[in-house]
Design a protein around this motif. Structure first.
Motif, mmCIF file in Angstrom:
data_model
loop_
_atom_site.group_PDB
_atom_site.id
_atom_site.type_symbol
_atom_site.label_atom_id
_atom_site.label_comp_id
_atom_site.label_asym_id
_atom_site.label_seq_id
_atom_site.Cartn_x
_atom_site.Cartn_y
_atom_site.Cartn_z
ATOM 1 N N ASP A 205 -3.276 46.772 81.675
ATOM 2 C CA ASP A 205 -5.128 46.732 82.380
ATOM 3 C C ASP A 205 -5.470 46.352 81.595
ATOM 4 O OD1 ASP A 205 -3.601 47.379 84.745
ATOM 5 O OD2 ASP A 205 -3.921 49.634 84.009
ATOM 6 N N ILE A 206 -5.873 46.877 79.900
ATOM 7 C CA ILE A 206 -6.249 46.790 79.079
ATOM 8 C C ILE A 206 -6.792 44.903 78.347
ATOM 9 C CG2 ILE A 206 -7.520 47.632 76.227
ATOM 10 C CD1 ILE A 206 -6.905 49.969 77.363
ATOM 11 N N ALA A 207 -5.280 45.267 77.728
ATOM 12 C CA ALA A 207 -5.024 43.716 76.676
ATOM 13 C C ALA A 207 -5.033 42.043 77.491
ATOM 14 C CB ALA A 207 -3.266 43.850 76.803
ATOM 15 N N THR A 208 -6.216 41.470 76.827
ATOM 16 C CA THR A 208 -6.838 40.361 77.488
ATOM 17 C C THR A 208 -5.911 39.500 76.428
ATOM 18 O OG1 THR A 208 -8.455 40.234 75.955
ATOM 19 C CG2 THR A 208 -8.216 41.237 77.825
ATOM 20 N N GLY A 209 -6.293 38.255 76.270
ATOM 21 C CA GLY A 209 -5.674 36.935 75.421
ATOM 22 C C GLY A 209 -6.887 37.130 73.730
ATOM 23 N N ASN A 210 -7.567 37.663 73.599
ATOM 24 C CA ASN A 210 -8.220 37.975 72.251
ATOM 25 C C ASN A 210 -7.825 39.154 71.958
ATOM 26 O OD1 ASN A 210 -10.228 36.003 72.789
ATOM 27 N ND2 ASN A 210 -11.026 37.367 73.617
ATOM 28 N N THR A 211 -6.118 40.354 72.412
ATOM 29 C CA THR A 211 -6.133 41.317 72.285
ATOM 30 C C THR A 211 -4.319 41.238 71.032
ATOM 31 O OG1 THR A 211 -7.017 43.001 74.246
ATOM 32 C CG2 THR A 211 -5.270 43.591 72.320
ATOM 33 N N ARG A 212 -4.877 40.845 69.613
ATOM 34 C CA ARG A 212 -3.591 40.815 68.571
ATOM 35 C C ARG A 212 -2.282 41.807 67.671
ATOM 36 N NH1 ARG A 212 -5.143 36.542 71.211
ATOM 37 N NH2 ARG A 212 -5.933 34.277 70.241
ATOM 38 N N ARG A 213 -3.273 42.969 68.274
ATOM 39 C CA ARG A 213 -2.695 43.995 67.759
ATOM 40 C C ARG A 213 -3.476 45.113 68.026
ATOM 41 N NH1 ARG A 213 -3.647 40.622 64.110
ATOM 42 N NH2 ARG A 213 -5.693 41.735 62.897
ATOM 43 N N VAL A 214 -2.129 45.914 68.191
ATOM 44 C CA VAL A 214 -2.343 47.166 68.620
ATOM 45 C C VAL A 214 -1.358 48.469 67.602
ATOM 46 C CG1 VAL A 214 -2.082 49.246 70.726
ATOM 47 C CG2 VAL A 214 -2.822 46.606 71.181
ATOM 48 N N TYR A 215 -2.637 49.073 67.201
ATOM 49 C CA TYR A 215 -1.305 50.593 66.526
ATOM 50 C C TYR A 215 -1.705 51.552 67.287
ATOM 51 C CZ TYR A 215 -2.438 47.523 61.918
ATOM 52 O OH TYR A 215 -3.034 46.546 61.475
ATOM 53 N N LEU A 216 -0.114 52.276 67.942
ATOM 54 C CA LEU A 216 -0.342 53.323 67.670
ATOM 55 C C LEU A 216 -0.007 54.539 67.566
ATOM 56 C CD1 LEU A 216 3.044 51.570 69.989
ATOM 57 C CD2 LEU A 216 1.067 51.731 70.607
ATOM 58 N N ALA A 217 -0.981 55.053 67.918
ATOM 59 C CA ALA A 217 -1.449 56.368 66.468
ATOM 60 C C ALA A 217 -1.407 57.788 67.614
ATOM 61 C CB ALA A 217 -2.872 56.532 66.541
ATOM 62 N N HIS A 218 -1.833 58.759 66.363
ATOM 63 C CA HIS A 218 -2.145 59.757 67.005
ATOM 64 C C HIS A 218 -0.586 60.311 67.481
ATOM 65 C CE1 HIS A 218 -3.534 63.647 67.967
ATOM 66 N NE2 HIS A 218 -4.937 64.040 67.877
ATOM 67 N N LEU A 219 0.146 60.187 67.000
ATOM 68 C CA LEU A 219 2.304 60.458 67.067
ATOM 69 C C LEU A 219 2.418 61.799 66.829
ATOM 70 C CD1 LEU A 219 1.818 57.635 67.581
ATOM 71 C CD2 LEU A 219 4.100 57.706 66.546
ATOM 72 N N SER A 220 3.198 62.230 67.657
ATOM 73 C CA SER A 220 3.245 63.780 67.950
ATOM 74 C C SER A 220 4.681 64.611 66.917
ATOM 75 C CB SER A 220 3.267 64.511 68.841
ATOM 76 O OG SER A 220 4.200 65.697 68.553
ATOM 77 N N ARG A 221 4.463 65.644 65.782
ATOM 78 C CA ARG A 221 5.259 64.738 64.904
ATOM 79 C C ARG A 221 6.785 66.002 65.510
ATOM 80 N NH1 ARG A 221 3.461 67.519 58.602
ATOM 81 N NH2 ARG A 221 6.228 66.593 58.924
ATOM 82 N N GLU A 222 5.920 66.759 66.796
ATOM 83 C CA GLU A 222 6.625 67.344 67.418
ATOM 84 C C GLU A 222 7.985 66.959 69.013
ATOM 85 O OE1 GLU A 222 8.423 70.707 67.222
ATOM 86 O OE2 GLU A 222 7.124 71.854 65.847
ATOM 87 N N HIS A 223 6.992 65.793 69.609
ATOM 88 C CA HIS A 223 7.836 65.063 70.674
ATOM 89 C C HIS A 223 7.447 63.523 70.781
ATOM 90 C CE1 HIS A 223 5.780 69.326 71.364
ATOM 91 N NE2 HIS A 223 7.247 69.577 71.419
ATOM 92 N N ASN A 224 8.088 63.089 69.314
ATOM 93 C CA ASN A 224 7.820 61.356 69.740
ATOM 94 C C ASN A 224 8.202 60.950 68.662
ATOM 95 O OD1 ASN A 224 7.282 59.110 70.811
ATOM 96 N ND2 ASN A 224 5.139 59.695 70.355
ATOM 97 N N GLN A 225 8.219 59.590 68.060
ATOM 98 C CA GLN A 225 8.834 59.306 66.909
ATOM 99 C C GLN A 225 8.733 57.838 67.096
ATOM 100 O OE1 GLN A 225 13.395 58.965 66.618
ATOM 101 N NE2 GLN A 225 13.607 61.450 66.441
ATOM 102 N N MET A 226 8.055 56.783 66.091
ATOM 103 C CA MET A 226 7.690 56.151 66.048
ATOM 104 C C MET A 226 8.295 54.991 66.372
ATOM 105 S SD MET A 226 5.181 53.692 65.754
ATOM 106 C CE MET A 226 3.662 54.523 65.152
#
Length: 276
Positions: A205-226
């Motif tokens: 819903d956010i990304a437009t034709g201007n959006t080039r890169r999204v850095y996925l952030a604030h990952l949980s060390r307990e409950h996520n992996q990159m």
């Protein structure tokens, strides 16, 4: 020097991001010890004395752990809204009056050619915010600690060329994890954190034709992996018909223990009028 940034550290153990152009070097949060923030800055070719101001998102410890010590050591102003300042008082020690700057939610400030604009988000803090940065026709958005993405937040993030955006947890890993249920319920709630799937749906819903890169952030060390986060975000987007291979949008990593490489924001977008 064009608008550029580096995420020094991202995650539940501490958060700090540096944004820089020819006129200003600003840091969002200081959620690690002052010593560690200085080390990470040095890794990126900077010193604490080069920081012109610290923009606070909210008062949780993983965002303010080194805030007071860093401000005192390097004589750096701190920018936060009034409710966040009230919540900070007992956690960061004495701050020189000239370094205590109130920046209202929704306010925009110019640091030379670098414009900074805050906007409200949903999280269990006094008055949490995220930030947009503009230089000329470029836009960088940094938004984490989101319980959910409202229509107003979507509007604020649209047309960003680059985003640092929360992808905190895998829902099943969280549900099966060791946290007590009240904490799990908080994380999963509207005042908690975005799951990988929520992040993917929001990006559609956010990304437009201007959006080039999204850095996925604030990952949980307990409950996520990159790798899982990127796969889940991409899968959620594809379920909505948004295929990354057919666009110029890239998903990129952030780290809890080292900075991301400097990234320069160069694509075109618009600049808003300065807030009253």
């Amino acid at each position: 020097m064009s608008l550029r940034f580096t995420v020094l550290s991202s995650g539940s153990t501490g958060n700090a991001t540096v944004i820089q152009n020819k006129d200003a070097t600003l840091m969002i949060d200081a959620g690690l010890s002052c010593k560690r923030v200085n080390q990470l800055l040095e890794e990126q070719g900077l010193s604490g004395s080069q920081i012109d101001g610290i923009l606070v998102t909210h008062e949780h410890s993983d965002h303010i752990k080194g805030l007071g010590a860093f401000s005192r050591k390097h004589q750096v102003p701190i920018y936060a809204n009034e409710k966040t300042w009230e919540a900070l008082e007992k956690h960061i020690g004495d701050i020189a009056e000239e370094h205590r700057i109130v920046m209202r939610t929704g306010e925009a400030r110019d640091f030379g050619d670098l414009r900074v604009e805050s906007f409200g988000i949903s999280h269990d803090a006094a008055e949490p915010v995220a930030y947009n940065f503009y230089e000329g026709e470029t836009k960088l958005s940094v938004a984490t600690d989101l319980g959910y993405v409202s229509d107003k937040v979507q509007e604020q993030l649209q047309d960003a060329n680059v985003m640092v955006f929360e992808s905190n947890h895998d829902v099943e890993m969280l549900r099966m994890g060791r946290y007590p249920w009240n904490i799990k319920r908080r994380i999963l709630g509207d005042l908690g954190h975005l799951s990988n799937e929520d992040a993917g749906n929001a990006l559609c819903d956010i990304a437009t034709g201007n959006t080039r890169r999204v850095y996925l952030a604030h990952l949980s060390r307990e409950h996520n992996q990159m790798d899982l986060a990127k796969m889940s975000v991409q899968g959620a987007m594809e379920d909505r018909g948004y295929f990354l291979k057919e666009t110029e949008l890239q998903l990129r990593d952030t780290y809890y223990d080292r900075p991301t490489p400097w990234d320069t924001v160069v694509e075109k977008t618009r600049i808003p009028a300065l807030s009253e």
